[in-house]
Design a protein around this motif. Structure first.
Motif, mmCIF file in Angstrom:
data_model
loop_
_atom_site.group_PDB
_atom_site.id
_atom_site.type_symbol
_atom_site.label_atom_id
_atom_site.label_comp_id
_atom_site.label_asym_id
_atom_site.label_seq_id
_atom_site.Cartn_x
_atom_site.Cartn_y
_atom_site.Cartn_z
ATOM 1 N N GLY A 53 -4.614 0.948 -4.398
ATOM 2 C CA GLY A 53 -3.268 0.491 -4.703
ATOM 3 C C GLY A 53 -2.915 -0.754 -3.913
ATOM 4 N N MET A 54 -3.401 -0.814 -2.697
ATOM 5 C CA MET A 54 -3.105 -1.970 -1.854
ATOM 6 C C MET A 54 -3.552 -3.265 -2.523
ATOM 7 S SD MET A 54 -4.441 -2.741 2.031
ATOM 8 C CE MET A 54 -6.170 -3.052 1.617
ATOM 9 N N ARG A 56 3.111 1.579 -3.202
ATOM 10 C CA ARG A 56 2.258 1.903 -4.345
ATOM 11 C C ARG A 56 1.798 3.356 -4.297
ATOM 12 N NH1 ARG A 56 1.904 -0.091 -9.129
ATOM 13 N NH2 ARG A 56 -0.183 -0.148 -10.016
ATOM 14 N N LEU A 57 1.480 3.783 -3.095
ATOM 15 C CA LEU A 57 1.023 5.160 -2.954
ATOM 16 C C LEU A 57 2.147 6.130 -3.325
ATOM 17 C CD1 LEU A 57 -1.480 6.721 -2.073
ATOM 18 C CD2 LEU A 57 -0.474 6.915 0.195
ATOM 19 N N ALA A 63 -4.668 4.816 -1.646
ATOM 20 C CA ALA A 63 -3.914 3.843 -0.858
ATOM 21 C C ALA A 63 -4.594 2.473 -0.876
ATOM 22 C CB ALA A 63 -3.762 4.340 0.577
ATOM 23 N N LEU A 64 -5.886 2.447 -0.650
ATOM 24 C CA LEU A 64 -6.574 1.159 -0.559
ATOM 25 C C LEU A 64 -6.697 0.497 -1.924
ATOM 26 C CD1 LEU A 64 -9.224 2.137 2.129
ATOM 27 C CD2 LEU A 64 -7.178 0.707 2.420
ATOM 28 N N SER A 70 -4.396 -3.822 -5.788
ATOM 29 C CA SER A 70 -3.772 -4.137 -7.078
ATOM 30 C C SER A 70 -2.325 -4.578 -6.869
ATOM 31 C CB SER A 70 -3.850 -2.948 -8.030
ATOM 32 O OG SER A 70 -3.070 -1.877 -7.544
ATOM 33 N N ARG A 71 -1.659 -3.949 -5.928
ATOM 34 C CA ARG A 71 -0.290 -4.314 -5.633
ATOM 35 C C ARG A 71 -0.202 -5.736 -5.082
ATOM 36 N NH1 ARG A 71 4.228 -2.669 -7.582
ATOM 37 N NH2 ARG A 71 5.978 -2.640 -6.125
ATOM 38 N N MET A 103 0.820 -1.202 0.000
ATOM 39 C CA MET A 103 0.000 0.000 0.000
ATOM 40 C C MET A 103 0.861 1.263 0.000
ATOM 41 S SD MET A 103 -2.869 1.129 2.794
ATOM 42 C CE MET A 103 -1.743 1.492 4.143
#
Lengths: 221, 221, 221, 221
Positions: B179-180, A183-184, B176-177, B182-183, A180
DNA sequence: CATGAATGAGAGTTCATTCAT
DNA sequence: GATGAATGAACTCTCATTCAT
């Protein structure tokens, strides 16, 4: 990736297959090549960067490049090692032992995000290289695993102490939360997604604490 | 990226600069080229894939490739459009209006992660291409922004209803969420990070709910 | 090249290696291909014109082109034959037997320059093709020689009659004066050299007469 | 194009987008590439000349061509610049101030026609290239205009002095007479039209003088 | 006659790497 | 150590022409 751990000795990325120069002149040439590489990689990315451009930028003949580096990957590795060294001299030293988790986390997130931001262009290139180059990919994977496992153990400990949501799988959670933040950082500083900059650190820290359900972090309701 | 929204009309990725074939034979050839491209891209990645290999895999002359596609990017675009279409016909239809948030979220996460997993190789290539190719990067950025804004609005609504931690910046939290997840998908299915597969969906859903402090999601203590 | 001679039966450029179509439809298709060729050649020149573009412009399938023509040269030949036919129907019929030389020459120059001008784009392409294509070059050379010899004989006759400067070599003079007019046409209408249009015919006629020292052409002094 | 003017400083055709070689070896290689280009262009013309043939003729690897030249046009430009330089070192220096017009003209025509003849093959190729390549065409047009304007001014002066037929438009006449000579050179030396060589210079000079009706040039009657 | 897809030869071009000076 | 020229493998893309439907 943010880290909650202490500063470690640098250079996991061991550089150059070529031996380091001995002469003073050699040291200078090598340094100017690395500096040039930074410029060129930031400008052109990894794929479009040409050895000859790096050499030209460093004002040396193309052939001289090979006196110091085996190839493009090699100098990129050296450059990243240097960046990593720079990153490991934090302006604000990490808080000491007794500090509450939330503060340690915030400090760690801030440190990570700030250094990511400072080297945003290069971090973007690193992201690119990791997707392209097998050995970099592997290297990054290894670093991430190590980091994640550390966090997973921390989460497990918190759960065991009743300080964190026990329904979470520690490893998955560690991957998720670590990802997270990185990525952010990528979205904010490389893709330049429009988001309020000053909210990033507090929000991401809060999200992390919330996600683990760590008690004692004040949630204004 | 997971989505809490309904199925949308397909094909944001509009393909081919070349006109579509008219004859039956042409349609078949084009299709076999796309199928071949999938094979080759999965095997070699984007950069190492050669047009001639794709044509050979499709059992047509190299030149015939150019009857249907302008180049490598073009066929990759067409392939991704097809994948996207496939993804938009979910096996398990999304839950209806009255469903609680946690269930909707879980369904959405599950759908996203499963289709990501099913096309893991290609998603890895897409990740690579997005880092390499300006137009793909832009395209992906646009999709992500749209998706994130939708989520940010949802978070805002929850906050206004007293259903979510009001200290969070909605936009940053949405980034953030999103991205969390997908990451995590990338780490689990492309990098094949060793994590217990069956825990992924519940954990990531729980993390999301925790992170927002959505009430009424049972946290066993 | 201007000509002082009478109108002749057309088509020295014998066209098409393919047989002429019999059906009404075939005749129409062939005609529309030639019309299309004119458009495309004028737009793209000979080298850059593609068979498929000509066919598309004529709204027929690429393959149909080959029903009527052997290749690009072939249709260009047919087009030029058509142009030549058009040119041979002069608006102003050439002056009769008794007309003084200066008037015949002026009429001939005017006719030549006007039809060159009307087809300027194509004449430019013809110029290009003559420089590129061996058979066209040869063809043009032959036409020019024939024309030049006619003029050389005329000059010789004038010299023998004491009507032209006897120091001139008739053949060289014929080449020079013929080339002068065709070159001027090229410069004026293809290269669009800025020169007063209405002065071209009188000036070039006068130059010719002067050059030969034909008596009785009024030179205002 | 013949010129009545004095020798001018060379190299209107500035060459190579690539930087000039520094080392002795580089200078030699570049020179041998240009020499090879001359051979190949003369043999094959511009269109059929292949880079690889030029490189082979110069006994260097194909890739080495690109060390010195950007492409075929570039080396052709360099070659033409060299030819032009050669042409500007006339064997017979132009006659001085006091020389009568007829002699100056004859000298100028002779110089032009002789150097055209000496480089006939290449001049033919140049003619071809000018019809094919936009930038060459433009370049040639510019040169011709400059040259023509100079001649037009000269004609005007003669007219004002009562030394030339005042009915002629100076600009059109300049275009016509200039074109006459260059065209004749092309016909004689490139197309190899059969004409008595030794008559060319005197005849064309006489034609020019006659055409302008310059007095005092003896016309034997 | 018309269609339009399939073919495939062939040249241009790049640039990492080497190596003689 | 530094130089910078030489190398050459490898891949893309075009388009005239053919031919099965």
């Amino acid at each position: 990736m943010p880290t909650t751990s202490k500063t470690k000795p640098a250079a996991e990325l061991t550089s150059s297959a070529r031996e380091m120069p001995v002469s003073k002149r050699g040291v200078a040439t090598r340094a100017s090549l690395i500096a040039a590489a930074r410029t060129i990689f930031e400008r052109d990315g990894f794929l479009d960067a040409r050895i000859s451009d790096i050499a030209a930028e460093a004002s040396v003949a193309t052939g001289s490049f090979y006196t110091y580096f085996v190839g493009k990957e090699d100098i990129f590795l050296a450059l990243m090692a240097q960046i990593q060294d720079e990153m490991l001299h934090p302006e604000h030293p990490p808080p000491g032992e007794g500090t509450p988790l939330s503060e340690k986390l915030e400090a760690s997130n801030r440190a990570y995000l700030e250094s990511y931001r400072k080297n945003a262009k290069l971090m973007g290139v690193l992201e690119q290289v990791s997707m392209i180059n097998e050995s970099f990919r592997e290297h990054r994977r290894a670093r991430m695993f190590a980091f994640t496992e550390r966090n997973a153990r921390m989460i497990k400990r918190l759960q065991d102490d009743g300080q964190a949501d026990p329904t979470l799988d520690p490893l998955v959670a560690a991957f998720a939360l670590g990802g997270m933040v990185s990525r952010l950082a990528f979205q904010a500083f490389v893709l330049e997604a429009p988001m309020p900059f000053e909210k990033i650190v507090p929000t991401v820290t809060q999200l992390w604490l919330n996600a683990l359900q760590t008690p004692g972090h004040d949630v204004a309701r």
